[in-house]
Each structure stands twice: as structure tokens, then as C-alpha cells.
Design a protein around this motif. Structure first.
Motif, PDB file in Angstrom:
ATOM      1  N   ILE A 312       0.839  -1.194   0.000  1.00  0.00           N
ATOM      2  CA  ILE A 312       0.000   0.000   0.000  1.00  0.00           C
ATOM      3  C   ILE A 312       0.874   1.244   0.000  1.00  0.00           C
ATOM      4  O   ILE A 312       2.085   1.178   0.255  1.00  0.00           O
ATOM      5  CB  ILE A 312      -0.951   0.025   1.212  1.00  0.00           C
ATOM      6  CG1 ILE A 312      -0.161   0.263   2.494  1.00  0.00           C
ATOM      7  CG2 ILE A 312      -1.763  -1.265   1.295  1.00  0.00           C
ATOM      8  CD1 ILE A 312      -1.031   0.513   3.714  1.00  0.00           C
ATOM      9  N   THR A 313       0.272   2.376  -0.279  1.00  0.00           N
ATOM     10  CA  THR A 313       0.930   3.674  -0.173  1.00  0.00           C
ATOM     11  C   THR A 313       0.219   4.502   0.891  1.00  0.00           C
ATOM     12  O   THR A 313      -0.939   4.244   1.237  1.00  0.00           O
ATOM     13  CB  THR A 313       0.893   4.419  -1.519  1.00  0.00           C
ATOM     14  OG1 THR A 313      -0.463   4.526  -1.949  1.00  0.00           O
ATOM     15  CG2 THR A 313       1.712   3.686  -2.568  1.00  0.00           C
ATOM     16  N   ALA A 314       0.919   5.478   1.409  1.00  0.00           N
ATOM     17  CA  ALA A 314       0.343   6.325   2.463  1.00  0.00           C
ATOM     18  C   ALA A 314      -0.767   7.202   1.886  1.00  0.00           C
ATOM     19  O   ALA A 314      -0.822   7.481   0.682  1.00  0.00           O
ATOM     20  CB  ALA A 314       1.427   7.187   3.089  1.00  0.00           C
ATOM     21  N   ALA A 315      -1.664   7.628   2.777  1.00  0.00           N
ATOM     22  CA  ALA A 315      -2.767   8.548   2.438  1.00  0.00           C
ATOM     23  C   ALA A 315      -3.721   7.955   1.409  1.00  0.00           C
ATOM     24  O   ALA A 315      -4.324   8.682   0.625  1.00  0.00           O
ATOM     25  CB  ALA A 315      -2.203   9.884   1.950  1.00  0.00           C
ATOM     26  N   THR A 316      -3.846   6.643   1.418  1.00  0.00           N
ATOM     27  CA  THR A 316      -4.773   5.963   0.500  1.00  0.00           C
ATOM     28  C   THR A 316      -5.553   4.926   1.295  1.00  0.00           C
ATOM     29  O   THR A 316      -4.967   4.184   2.105  1.00  0.00           O
ATOM     30  CB  THR A 316      -4.009   5.292  -0.651  1.00  0.00           C
ATOM     31  OG1 THR A 316      -3.199   6.265  -1.324  1.00  0.00           O
ATOM     32  CG2 THR A 316      -4.973   4.668  -1.646  1.00  0.00           C
ATOM     33  N   GLU A 317      -6.857   4.840   1.056  1.00  0.00           N
ATOM     34  CA  GLU A 317      -7.688   3.854   1.758  1.00  0.00           C
ATOM     35  C   GLU A 317      -7.711   2.547   0.966  1.00  0.00           C
ATOM     36  O   GLU A 317      -7.887   2.535  -0.258  1.00  0.00           O
ATOM     37  CB  GLU A 317      -9.110   4.372   1.933  1.00  0.00           C
ATOM     38  CG  GLU A 317     -10.021   3.419   2.693  1.00  0.00           C
ATOM     39  CD  GLU A 317     -11.426   3.978   2.886  1.00  0.00           C
ATOM     40  OE1 GLU A 317     -12.326   3.177   3.212  1.00  0.00           O
ATOM     41  OE2 GLU A 317     -11.618   5.205   2.705  1.00  0.00           O
ATOM     42  N   PHE A 318      -7.528   1.423   1.709  1.00  0.00           N
ATOM     43  CA  PHE A 318      -7.564   0.098   1.097  1.00  0.00           C
ATOM     44  C   PHE A 318      -8.645  -0.739   1.785  1.00  0.00           C
ATOM     45  O   PHE A 318      -8.928  -0.544   2.970  1.00  0.00           O
ATOM     46  CB  PHE A 318      -6.190  -0.582   1.214  1.00  0.00           C
ATOM     47  CG  PHE A 318      -5.126   0.079   0.392  1.00  0.00           C
ATOM     48  CD1 PHE A 318      -4.847  -0.361  -0.884  1.00  0.00           C
ATOM     49  CD2 PHE A 318      -4.412   1.172   0.899  1.00  0.00           C
ATOM     50  CE1 PHE A 318      -3.861   0.252  -1.644  1.00  0.00           C
ATOM     51  CE2 PHE A 318      -3.438   1.794   0.146  1.00  0.00           C
ATOM     52  CZ  PHE A 318      -3.163   1.328  -1.132  1.00  0.00           C
ATOM     53  N   PHE A 319      -9.178  -1.685   1.043  1.00  0.00           N
ATOM     54  CA  PHE A 319     -10.282  -2.513   1.541  1.00  0.00           C
ATOM     55  C   PHE A 319      -9.908  -3.980   1.432  1.00  0.00           C
ATOM     56  O   PHE A 319      -9.417  -4.439   0.398  1.00  0.00           O
ATOM     57  CB  PHE A 319     -11.555  -2.228   0.736  1.00  0.00           C
ATOM     58  CG  PHE A 319     -12.738  -3.032   1.195  1.00  0.00           C
ATOM     59  CD1 PHE A 319     -13.208  -2.918   2.504  1.00  0.00           C
ATOM     60  CD2 PHE A 319     -13.383  -3.917   0.325  1.00  0.00           C
ATOM     61  CE1 PHE A 319     -14.298  -3.656   2.935  1.00  0.00           C
ATOM     62  CE2 PHE A 319     -14.474  -4.656   0.748  1.00  0.00           C
ATOM     63  CZ  PHE A 319     -14.931  -4.522   2.058  1.00  0.00           C
ATOM     64  N   TRP A 320     -10.124  -4.706   2.532  1.00  0.00           N
ATOM     65  CA  TRP A 320      -9.909  -6.159   2.550  1.00  0.00           C
ATOM     66  C   TRP A 320     -11.296  -6.801   2.629  1.00  0.00           C
ATOM     67  O   TRP A 320     -11.883  -6.890   3.710  1.00  0.00           O
ATOM     68  CB  TRP A 320      -9.045  -6.546   3.749  1.00  0.00           C
ATOM     69  CG  TRP A 320      -8.770  -8.028   3.853  1.00  0.00           C
ATOM     70  CD1 TRP A 320      -8.778  -8.945   2.866  1.00  0.00           C
ATOM     71  CD2 TRP A 320      -8.459  -8.748   5.067  1.00  0.00           C
ATOM     72  NE1 TRP A 320      -8.482 -10.191   3.338  1.00  0.00           N
ATOM     73  CE2 TRP A 320      -8.276 -10.101   4.697  1.00  0.00           C
ATOM     74  CE3 TRP A 320      -8.317  -8.387   6.408  1.00  0.00           C
ATOM     75  CZ2 TRP A 320      -7.982 -11.097   5.623  1.00  0.00           C
ATOM     76  CZ3 TRP A 320      -8.002  -9.373   7.321  1.00  0.00           C
ATOM     77  CH2 TRP A 320      -7.833 -10.718   6.930  1.00  0.00           C
ATOM     78  N   PRO A 321     -11.817  -7.253   1.506  1.00  0.00           N
ATOM     79  CA  PRO A 321     -13.205  -7.746   1.499  1.00  0.00           C
ATOM     80  C   PRO A 321     -13.405  -8.985   2.352  1.00  0.00           C
ATOM     81  O   PRO A 321     -14.421  -9.104   3.041  1.00  0.00           O
ATOM     82  CB  PRO A 321     -13.471  -8.017   0.009  1.00  0.00           C
ATOM     83  CG  PRO A 321     -12.133  -8.129  -0.624  1.00  0.00           C
ATOM     84  CD  PRO A 321     -11.222  -7.266   0.156  1.00  0.00           C
ATOM     85  N   GLU A 322     -12.439  -9.926   2.337  1.00  0.00           N
ATOM     86  CA  GLU A 322     -12.603 -11.152   3.125  1.00  0.00           C
ATOM     87  C   GLU A 322     -12.619 -10.842   4.617  1.00  0.00           C
ATOM     88  O   GLU A 322     -13.356 -11.457   5.401  1.00  0.00           O
ATOM     89  CB  GLU A 322     -11.476 -12.156   2.822  1.00  0.00           C
ATOM     90  CG  GLU A 322     -11.510 -12.752   1.422  1.00  0.00           C
ATOM     91  CD  GLU A 322     -10.874 -11.826   0.390  1.00  0.00           C
ATOM     92  OE1 GLU A 322     -10.422 -10.726   0.796  1.00  0.00           O
ATOM     93  OE2 GLU A 322     -10.862 -12.166  -0.793  1.00  0.00           O
ATOM     94  N   GLY A 323     -11.790  -9.914   5.050  1.00  0.00           N
ATOM     95  CA  GLY A 323     -11.747  -9.565   6.459  1.00  0.00           C
ATOM     96  C   GLY A 323     -12.778  -8.525   6.854  1.00  0.00           C
ATOM     97  O   GLY A 323     -13.003  -8.293   8.049  1.00  0.00           O
ATOM     98  N   GLY A 324     -13.400  -7.889   5.865  1.00  0.00           N
ATOM     99  CA  GLY A 324     -14.438  -6.911   6.140  1.00  0.00           C
ATOM    100  C   GLY A 324     -13.933  -5.626   6.764  1.00  0.00           C
ATOM    101  O   GLY A 324     -14.645  -5.023   7.574  1.00  0.00           O
TER     102      GLY A 324
END
Length: 462
Positions: A312-324
């Protein structure tokens, strides 16, 4: 035999050109020139990008550097030319001075006359009541006990004994000459310029760089002086890059853990400063590293026993669908180029999101309504490796060992000779002991006096 059996210098070659190349003055001049020009390699950064020289020294100076290969001085055409001229000078000097030494070693020392022996700086005479044959037998046994191996010849004027130690020590200087030639041959053989310009085979010897981000694979080596990428026949994968820093944030040590990928075969290895990797004739050095704007995030969730790893990079939102969950890095605490802490934002959509500072590389447990999350965040680095193929390195090592041997012989061993002429007389015999040494003559003079006292009979006369 001459009065002083040291090899006399060979007369100067009739050809003035040959005399020039065989002169000691040329050797001293070339040594001084090589030493002084080598300073250039310490002042001007070597093997840098061409744009570096333009930005630092200006366009005109950068073009001058390119003309004389000053950015890769030790592989430049003129520096290799100086080495070749120095090799020629060594060969000519050895060819001029070695034959007299070989003639001396092959000389028939048992033919030396009494007048010639008496003219040597170290000599001593005395009378003996024993007959020449009996005295010869006695003295031969005494010399053997003293570590000498005398040879004997019966002549019209009596019996002569001759013995010598370390005659091969006279060749020590020529062994040093040969070792220098071997070292220079190894240096030229491993020169990228020699491979590129003379052999027309750039992959025979080269220096290049290999840049790897963590998790990436590459088998393309970029030559330091430009040109097409080189394929070593295998690839490296950077599994991880570790760095240690001092309290002030300066790098203390850094290392790359890599996997060698060679036709389906995998082999793990570590490359660190002063700990290179050698594989299939190539040597990989840990040259430097670069910071990356990316981070490697590893998250494990309990009780679901799920995990994920993401870049990932800083200041960016990421989503982990399996972990919710959604997560991201909202702030960083850095010292120099080293990230020490990151501020993590994590939300599972239930209640207020978690917001906390984390030490990089350490596991942090976050309790959420949806489960327990163990998070580890590490900065992602780019490792810069220097790759070198040097087929002449074995010759250089062999030449260094040969030079060590030659210097030991030249400085710590001396060619020592003793002559003992036993002339028969009406009553007994008269003896003449003479000797000489090629080096350390003062110490040999002491040994000669002790030997003369041992050999002389009680009827010794001054």
C-alpha cells in the motif's frame, strides 16, 4: 672465473629503442605516472551516470571526461596503455639482466684459481700438518656438519671444495617481475573495456547494477557504462531488505535476502555490506538502497484464521473484502530516509474507527467488534546491487601469492658461496678459504669468521 663472481651488467643494447624500453629510468617514470594518474580515480567519482558528470562539472568538462574515459579511469584506453608499456618495460629489463644471472648459476666454480679466490673480500689462509687428501676428507665432513654440501675436484694445484646455499635466491627479483605481469594480465582480463573493445564480447567481463524492490524478480544487469542489458542466465528475487540505523538515524548496516532462480532451482542467500554473493562467476555486492513510498502490510484475523498481505501507499484507503475492514496509513514519523512509526487507520464498519501509532516491523493487536486483528507494517525498500564478472580475479590472486613468494626470496634469502683450496706441501698442506654473499654481507662476514675458526687446525697461522 672473475675475481668477483657477481653478474656484471650486460652491455647496453645497440638498438637505442631497445635500450629505452629496457631502462630502469623508464620503469621509475611509468611507476610514478601510474601512481599519480591513479589519484584521478579517487577525486572523480567512478562509474556514475553520465548525467551526474554533466550536472556536477558542466557539459564541456563532462565531454572531456567521456573522451578520456575518466569516469571509468581504471578501464580507460590510456590507463591500459600505460599498463601495457609497463609490462613491456618489465619484460625487456628481465630479458636484459636475467641471462648474466643464469650464467653465474651455471658457472663451473670448481675451476676458480688461487689468485681469484685470494682477491675476494672474505678469505683466510692457514697451514695444516695433514696431507691434502686427509685434510680434504676432514674438512668435507666438517662442512657437512655446518649445513653445507660441498663438491670436490682434484686439480694440478691441489684439491678444491665448493659449496653454496640458496643460489635460487638470485631469481627472487625476477619472480617479482613475473608476479607483476600476472597481476596486470589478470587486471586486463577482467577489464570491461578489454572485453568490449578488444574481445568484442561485453558479457565476458563487466560491471553493472541490479535494482530490486522487495518481492520483485529480475535477471537484467545494466552495465555501468551504458549499453544493452546483460542476461547472466539466472534471476534474483528480493525476499526482504533489512536495515539497522544508529541513534541519529544514519544507516548502520543493511542486507538483502534473496532467492536465486536458476532453471527451476531455488537457492536462498544473503547479501550484505562486505558480504557479497558469488554465483556462476558473478559477484553481487550490496551497493546501496532506496526508500520506496510503498509499505508491506500483513494482517491476520481471529477467530476466522484469515490473513492478507498487501503493498500500500500512504494517504490511501484500502479494503480487505474477506476480512471486512478498510485501512490505511494517515501519517508517518521519519528520521532521514528511515520510517520509524506509522499512524494506522482501521475500520470494520462497526463503531468508531481505530486510529493509533505503530512501530514499523512490530506486531500490533487491534480489538474490534468483528474480531481481533494483528497488524504488521514494514517500509518497502529498493535494494541496489552491483554485479561484476571478473574472469581475471584468479590470476590477480595467483600473482599476489607469487609476489609474496618472490619478495620473501629476494629480501630474506641470500646466495652464499664458499671455496676451499687445499694445496699440498712438503709437510702437510696449505689451505685457502674464501667466500662471498649476494646480500647481507655483514652477517655473512660474521658467519665466515666462525666457519674459518671451526675449519682451521690448531697450527693456524695469520
Amino acid at each position: 672465473m672473475p675475481s668477483n663472481p657477481e653478474p656484471s651488467p650486460m652491455s647496453a643494447p645497440k638498438n637505442s629503442l631497445l635500450a629505452f624500453f629496457a631502462s630502469v629510468q623508464l620503469a621509475l617514470f611509468l611507476l610514478g605516472l601510474l601512481a599519480s594518474t591513479a589519484i584521478i580515480g579517487t577525486i572523480i567519482p567512478q562509474n556514475a551516470d553520465p548525467m551526474f558528470y554533466t550536472e556536477r562539472y558542466g557539459l564541456a568538462t563532462a565531454r572531456f571526461f567521456e573522451l578520456l574515459d575518466l569516469g571509468d579511469m581504471y578501464n580507460s584506453w590510456w590507463f591500459l596503455g600505460l599498463l601495457a608499456l609497463f609490462c613491456l618495460n618489465l619484460l625487456m629489463c628481465s630479458a636484459k639482466r636475467l641471462p648474466p644471472v643464469l650464467r653465474l648459476l651455471r658457472r663451473d666454480h670448481l675451476s676458480a684459481g688461487a689468485a681469484q679466490l685470494a682477491a675476494l673480500p672474505l678469505h683466510r689462509t692457514w697451514a695444516s700438518p695433514l696431507a691434502a687428501d686427509a685434510e680434504s676428507t676432514r674438512l668435507r665432513l666438517l662442512l657437512q656438519k655446518q649445513g653445507w654440501r660441498p663438491r670436490e675436484r682434484h686439480r694440478d694445484d691441489g684439491i678444491i671444495l665448493f659449496a653454496e646455499k640458496a643460489p635460487w635466491s638470485r631469481l627472487g627479483v625476477y619472480v617479482v617481475h613475473a608476479s607483476i605481469l600476472v597481476i596486470l594480465a589478470g587486471a586486463v582480463l577482467g577489464s570491461p573495456s578489454f572485453a568490449r573493445r578488444i574481445l568484442q564480447q561485453p558479457d565476458f567481463a563487466y560491471k553493472g547494477s541490479l535494482t530490486l524492490a522487495e518481492g520483485s524478480v529480475s535477471g537484467r544487469i545494466m552495465p555501468l557504462r551504458g549499453g544493452e542489458p546483460l542476461d547472466p542466465g539466472f534471476a534474483l528475487r528480493l525476499d526482504s531488505f533489512d536495515i539497522e540505523v544508529y541513534d541519529n538515524g544514519m544507516p548502520k548496516s543493511y542486507r538483502s535476502r534473496v532467492t536465486i532462480l536458476d532453471q527451476g532451482h531455488e537457492q536462498q542467500a544473503e547479501i550484505a555490506v562486505n558480504k557479497p554473493l558469488r554465483y556462476q562467476g558473478l559477484t553481487f555486492y550490496q551497493a546501496s538502497y532506496q526508500s520506496s513510498p510503498e509499505y508491506r502490510v500483513q494482517i491476520r484475523k481471529k477467530p476466522d484464521l484469515m490473513s492478507t498481505t498487501a503493498i500500500i501507499t500512504a494517504a490511501t484507503e484500502f479494503f480487505w473484502p474477506e476480512g471486512g475492514i478498510s485501512y490505511g496509513i494517515v501519517n508517518r514519523e521519519r528520521r532521514g530516509e528511515i520510517t520509524e512509526k506509522v499512524k494506522l487507520w482501521l475500520s470494520d464498519g462497526q463503531g468508531e474507527a481505530a486510529l493509533l501509532w505503530m512501530n514499523v516491523g512490530q506486531e500490533t493487536v487491534i480489538e474490534r467488534p468483528s474480531g481481533q486483528y494483528t497488524v504488521t507494517i514494514k517500509p518497502r525498500y529498493v535494494s541496489v546491487l552491483q554485479a561484476a564478472r571478473d574472469p581475471g580475479v584468479a590470476l590477480v590472486y595467483a600473482g599476489c601469492l607469487l609476489m609474496l613468494f618472490g619478495l620473501t626470496v629476494a629480501f630474506f634469502f641470500s646466495h652464499r658461496q664458499i671455496f676451499l683450496l687445499i694445496a699440498p706441501e712438503t709437510r702437510g698442506s696449505r689451505l685457502l678459504l674464501a667466500g662471498m654473499a649476494s646480500k647481507n654481507r655483514a652477517a655473512f662476514a660474521v658467519h665466515f669468521a666462525e666457519l674459518a675458526n671451526t675449519l682451521a687446525t690448531p697450527t693456524d697461522s695469520p
